[in-house]
Design an enzyme around this catalytic site. Structure first.
Site, PDB file in Angstrom:
ATOM      1  N   TRP A 132       0.384  -1.156   0.349  1.00 13.04           N
ATOM      2  CA  TRP A 132       0.104  -0.394  -0.243  1.00 13.04           C
ATOM      3  C   TRP A 132       0.937   1.288  -0.177  1.00 13.04           C
ATOM      4  CZ3 TRP A 132      -3.328   2.255  -2.006  1.00 13.04           C
ATOM      5  CH2 TRP A 132      -4.184   3.541  -0.899  1.00 13.04           C
TER       6      TRP A 132
ATOM      7  N   LYS B 116     -14.107  -2.226   9.711  1.00  7.95           N
ATOM      8  CA  LYS B 116     -14.351  -3.233   8.223  1.00  7.95           C
ATOM      9  C   LYS B 116     -13.641  -4.327   8.632  1.00  7.95           C
ATOM     10  CE  LYS B 116     -10.440  -1.946   5.929  1.00  7.95           C
ATOM     11  NZ  LYS B 116     -10.568  -2.313   4.461  1.00  7.95           N
TER      12      LYS B 116
ATOM     13  N   THR C  61     -13.440  -5.010   1.016  1.00  9.98           N
ATOM     14  CA  THR C  61     -12.901  -6.047   2.052  1.00  9.98           C
ATOM     15  C   THR C  61     -14.207  -7.156   2.225  1.00  9.98           C
ATOM     16  OG1 THR C  61     -13.747  -5.400   3.849  1.00  9.98           O
ATOM     17  CG2 THR C  61     -11.293  -4.491   2.877  1.00  9.98           C
TER      18      THR C  61
ATOM     19  N   ALA D 114      -3.918  -2.090  -3.433  1.00 10.09           N
ATOM     20  CA  ALA D 114      -2.773  -2.151  -3.654  1.00 10.09           C
ATOM     21  C   ALA D 114      -2.175  -1.731  -4.867  1.00 10.09           C
ATOM     22  CB  ALA D 114      -1.405  -2.314  -2.731  1.00 10.09           C
TER      23      ALA D 114
ATOM     24  N   TYR E   4       6.555  -6.569  -2.941  1.00 13.24           N
ATOM     25  CA  TYR E   4       5.553  -6.433  -3.143  1.00 13.24           C
ATOM     26  C   TYR E   4       4.533  -6.011  -4.144  1.00 13.24           C
ATOM     27  CZ  TYR E   4       6.267  -6.213   1.660  1.00 13.24           C
ATOM     28  OH  TYR E   4       6.814  -6.615   3.441  1.00 13.24           O
TER      29      TYR E   4
END
Length: 346
Positions: free
Chosen positions: A26, A204, A261, A153, A63
């Protein structure tokens, strides 16, 4: 490689050099976004070997592989040396490392340089909101902002259309950061509801674990829709008790992030629920995912805070029971379904 996206002219004269602290997926995606907008951007990683690799390959192979760094993005290893060069700082680290990073910044961050973060969580142990942690470490008057909303991301790095919210203590701080992030495929809204935006991003994650469990047990779309809807009710009760604004919870950083999510396997929290439903222990599931899963720690904090506030959060409570009290996922679902009948809006 994803390198064909347009590099925009710098979109505002206020978009001065920005330091992104944290080179996970991210943090790297946000650094790439800023640099594509021609914002001079420094990206710091704790691991000097990772920095050296990013300098050499001009991408974050671990990543965000296959995504090239724009020319105005510079990886750096020396955090203290980078701070005097920057005019705004964006922290993107897991919530458990947030305080330690700020303590490292304190004393080196020039007075008045805005601090913002894109961390979604509460401080483990204390349960503090991250702006409360920042005020403790840097002082209560420090200009600060938070970035939150329905984001993965890899999609941001790929330039797919995305919208987020920036909430800040001062409107000028929100506007400045929003103008730096805003681009052709990244839309930014501003808000003054720092509490609501943060709680939406934290709670969340717990609810997404529940959605993953439901799908992992094969309960279908009906169950998922019910969990999202009743999860939103829990989020709203909890956040309103903190003083959040109802509109925030129905917006990008509330409902939007919750839907994202709970429904896509890019979500680590959802994947944790799927793994638990398959019989994995918590430690096994976390090791399998291999990155921070904010909902696991947040479940402890949220359930404890809900009890203090006398807020009913049955879904969050059952997730806590599964994670930390040995309850089987199927038993947790049965416990939710067998609760006493009641009106929907109570």
């Amino acid at each position: 490689m994803v390198n064909s996206l347009p590099v925009l002219p710098q979109n505002d004269s206020k978009c001065s050099k920005t330091l992104v602290v944290g080179a996970g997926s991210w943090g790297t995606a946000l650094a790439i976004l800023l640099a594509r907008n021609r914002v001079p951007t420094l990206l710091w990683a704790r691991d000097s070997a990772q920095v050296a690799a990013m300098v050499r390959t001009r991408q974050n192979d671990h990543y965000l592989p296959q995504v090239s760094f724009p020319p105005s993005l510079e990886p750096v290893a020396d955090l203290e040396a980078a701070l005097p060069q920057t005019e705004q700082v964006l922290v993107v680290v897991p919530s458990h490392g947030f305080r330690s990073v700020l303590e490292r910044l304190a004393g080196h961050l020039p007075d008045g340089v805005p601090l913002s973060w894109a961390t979604k969580g509460l401080e483990p142990g204390t349960g503090r909101l991250l702006h409360e942690v920042a005020a403790e470490v840097l002082g209560p008057g420090w200009p600060m902002a938070v970035v939150s909303g329905p984001t993965f991301a890899h999609e941001v790095a790929a330039g797919l259309p995305t919208a987020v919210t920036v909430a800040a203590t001062e409107s000028a701080v929100a506007t400045r950061l929003a103008s730096c992030l805003h681009g052709e495929t990244f839309r930014v809204y501003t808000s003054d509801d720092l509490i609501g935006v943060q709680l939406g991003g934290a709670v969340k994650n717990v609810l997404a674990i529940a959605a993953g469990i439901g799908d992992g047990l094969g309960f279908g779309a009906n169950t998922r829709a019910a969990l999202i809807t009743r999860g939103l009710a829990e989020l709203m009760r909890f956040a309103l008790a903190y003083g959040a604004q109802r509109e925030t919870l129905m917006g990008l950083s509330g409902l939007g992030d919750l839907v994202l999510t709970c429904t896509d396997n890019q979500s680590r929290n959802r994947r944790l629920g799927l793994a638990l439903a398959q019989g994995k222990r918590l430690d096994e599931a976390l090791a399998l995912i291999g990155q921070a899963v904010e909902g696991a720690a947040a479940a402890k904090v949220v359930v404890a805070k809900a009890k203090q506030l006398n807020v009913e959060m049955p879904i969050a409570e059952q997730i806590y029971q599964v994670l930390y009290a040995g309850r089987a996922p199927r038993q947790a679902v049965e416990a939710l379904c067998s609760r006493e009948q009641k009106p929907e809006y109570v």
